[in-house]
Motif scaffolding. Structure first.
Motif, PDB file in Angstrom:
ATOM      1  N   ASP A   5      39.459  47.559  44.217  1.00 55.75           N
ATOM      2  CA  ASP A   5      40.397  48.624  44.573  1.00 55.75           C
ATOM      3  C   ASP A   5      41.313  48.272  45.747  1.00 55.75           C
ATOM      4  O   ASP A   5      41.884  49.144  46.373  1.00 55.75           O
ATOM      5  CB  ASP A   5      39.662  49.937  44.873  1.00 55.75           C
ATOM      6  N   LYS A   6      41.463  46.993  46.046  1.00 57.46           N
ATOM      7  CA  LYS A   6      42.328  46.576  47.153  1.00 57.46           C
ATOM      8  C   LYS A   6      43.773  47.006  46.916  1.00 57.46           C
ATOM      9  O   LYS A   6      44.421  47.514  47.810  1.00 57.46           O
ATOM     10  CB  LYS A   6      42.256  45.069  47.356  1.00 57.46           C
ATOM     11  N   CYS A   7      44.269  46.804  45.730  1.00 56.94           N
ATOM     12  CA  CYS A   7      45.662  47.136  45.399  1.00 56.94           C
ATOM     13  C   CYS A   7      45.700  48.129  44.243  1.00 56.94           C
ATOM     14  O   CYS A   7      46.480  47.984  43.302  1.00 56.94           O
ATOM     15  CB  CYS A   7      46.414  45.861  45.044  1.00 56.94           C
ATOM     16  N   VAL A   8      44.868  49.134  44.312  1.00 58.48           N
ATOM     17  CA  VAL A   8      44.709  50.050  43.193  1.00 58.48           C
ATOM     18  C   VAL A   8      45.999  50.814  42.878  1.00 58.48           C
ATOM     19  O   VAL A   8      46.320  51.020  41.701  1.00 58.48           O
ATOM     20  CB  VAL A   8      43.515  51.007  43.417  1.00 58.48           C
ATOM     21  N   THR A   9      46.764  51.213  43.876  1.00 54.19           N
ATOM     22  CA  THR A   9      47.993  51.961  43.582  1.00 54.19           C
ATOM     23  C   THR A   9      49.011  51.090  42.863  1.00 54.19           C
ATOM     24  O   THR A   9      49.638  51.540  41.899  1.00 54.19           O
ATOM     25  CB  THR A   9      48.618  52.556  44.862  1.00 54.19           C
ATOM     26  N   GLU A  10      49.147  49.841  43.308  1.00 50.62           N
ATOM     27  CA  GLU A  10      50.073  48.918  42.646  1.00 50.62           C
ATOM     28  C   GLU A  10      49.602  48.602  41.228  1.00 50.62           C
ATOM     29  O   GLU A  10      50.400  48.521  40.298  1.00 50.62           O
ATOM     30  CB  GLU A  10      50.219  47.627  43.445  1.00 50.62           C
TER      31      GLU A  10
END
Length: 59
Positions: free
Chosen positions: A39-44
């Motif tokens: 989930d480090k770059c979940v929005t991207e």
């Protein structure tokens, strides 16, 4: 079998329409690639996923 499209071709065509989202996700991962966690770059990723699904649906 004429007219048959391979799944990887469908994927490549759909992703080609999402270059902005792909770039944003890649930059997020690259910013700290030695410490990538869940989930480090979940929005991207979700923006990329939604773009891909919308593009694939149009085909």
């Amino acid at each position: 079998m004429p007219g048959r499209t391979r799944p990887i071709d469908k994927f490549a065509t759909a992703v080609a329409n999402c270059s902005k989202e792909t770039s944003a996700y890649g930059k997020c991962i690259l910013a700290d690639y030695n410490n990538v966690t869940k989930d480090k770059c979940v929005t991207e990723f979700l923006k990329l996923k939604n773009c891909y699904l919308a593009s694939a649906k149009k085909r």
